[in-house]
Scaffold this motif. Structure first.
Motif: not given
Ligand code: RET
Length: 246
Positions: A117, A123, A153-154, A157, A173, A177, A204, A207-208, A233, A236-237
């Motif tokens: 987190y 990032t 958002m983070i 989460g 959650f 979202t 992205w 992740y959820p 990860d 997406s990075k």
């Molecule tokens: C969580 C939890 C609950 C709901 C949502 C989430 C979104 C996380 C995202 C993370 C993106 C991370 C990236 C990392 C790389 O660099 C926190 C999982 C919506 C979108 C892109």
């Protein structure tokens, strides 16, 4: 002088006026009875076989650590400075995770890494920033507004991950979202380059989906979650960094 608990039940035949004058045979009976007390046993919570605490060794986490280390230099040489910084943060995150730092079991059987987190809260705003700059957004207020939505958002989460009450978890959650959807809705109104926009939107979204499958009892083990999140990860990075300037 020896004393005996008055609540102790003596055989009916015994008549005692002074508790300190207990006959020897009764004393022996009491001692024997006390020794016969069953030993105290503490029952442990049964461990949910599906979700055992995470073992820190996970090949994808090691791949992620090495890849982010290498891509820090590659992005620097490509003059993608923001993505280089993102890689450096991710490298630090995976170094910590590989040492099993910050592995916490908030809900029974579901473990999560705090460093994740911390990584995301730094990032994801930087990833958004690269797209906002590419679109040509110059208004610092507008940039900060996107960063705010992203941090929320983070953060929500993370709270959802910490909360063990399943209903509150779902509420948090849903809030997280909601921030995710608002970010992309607002981004879309700025007419972003579609390749990078859709890349971010779908990468992205993983992740959820993975997160909720892991947190609820649907069968994604801690190991599988750690494995797939590491893969996503990297995608997406590093993947995004590579297509950013095409
Ligand atoms: C969580 C939890 C609950 C709901 C949502 C989430 C979104 C996380 C995202 C993370 C993106 C991370 C990236 C990392 C790389 O660099 C926190 C999982 C919506 C979108 C892109």
């Amino acid at each position: 002088m020896e004393t005996y608990p008055l609540t102790y039940q003596l055989p009916a035949r015994t008549e005692i006026n002074d508790v300190t004058k207990i006959p020897d045979d009764i004393k022996d009976e009491i001692k024997a009875a006390l020794q016969d007390d069953p030993p105290i046993t503490i029952e442990k919570e049964p461990i949910n076989d599906e979700k055992k605490p995470t073992n820190s060794f996970n090949i994808m986490q090691i791949v992620a650590c090495v890849a982010f280390f290498l891509f820090f230099f590659i992005f620097y040489l490509k003059k993608s400075y923001v993505v280089a910084v993102i890689s450096a943060i991710a490298f630090a995150n995976y170094a910590a995770i590989n040492c099993n730092i910050g592995n916490t079991e908030y809900s029974p059987g579901v473990t999560d890494y705090l460093p994740r987190y911390l990584d995301w809260i730094l990032t994801t705003p930087l990833l958004l920033l690269t797209l906002l700059l590419k679109i040509g957004v110059k208004d610092i207020g507008q940039i900060l507004f996107f960063i705010f939505l992203d941090v929320m958002m983070i953060y929500t989460g993370y709270l959802a991950s910490m909360i063990s009450d399943i209903n509150f978890k779902y509420v948090m959650f849903a809030i997280s979202t909601f921030f995710y959807l608002i970010i992309f809705l607002l981004l879309y109104t700025l007419k972003p380059p579609l390749l990078q926009f859709y890349f971010l939107f779908f990468a992205w979204m993983a992740y959820p989906i993975l997160w909720i499958l892991h947190q609820t009892d649907s069968g994604i083990s801690n190991e599988n979650y750690d494995y797939s999140i590491s893969a996503v990860d990297i995608f997406s990075k590093i993947g995004y960094g590579l297509i950013l300037h095409v």
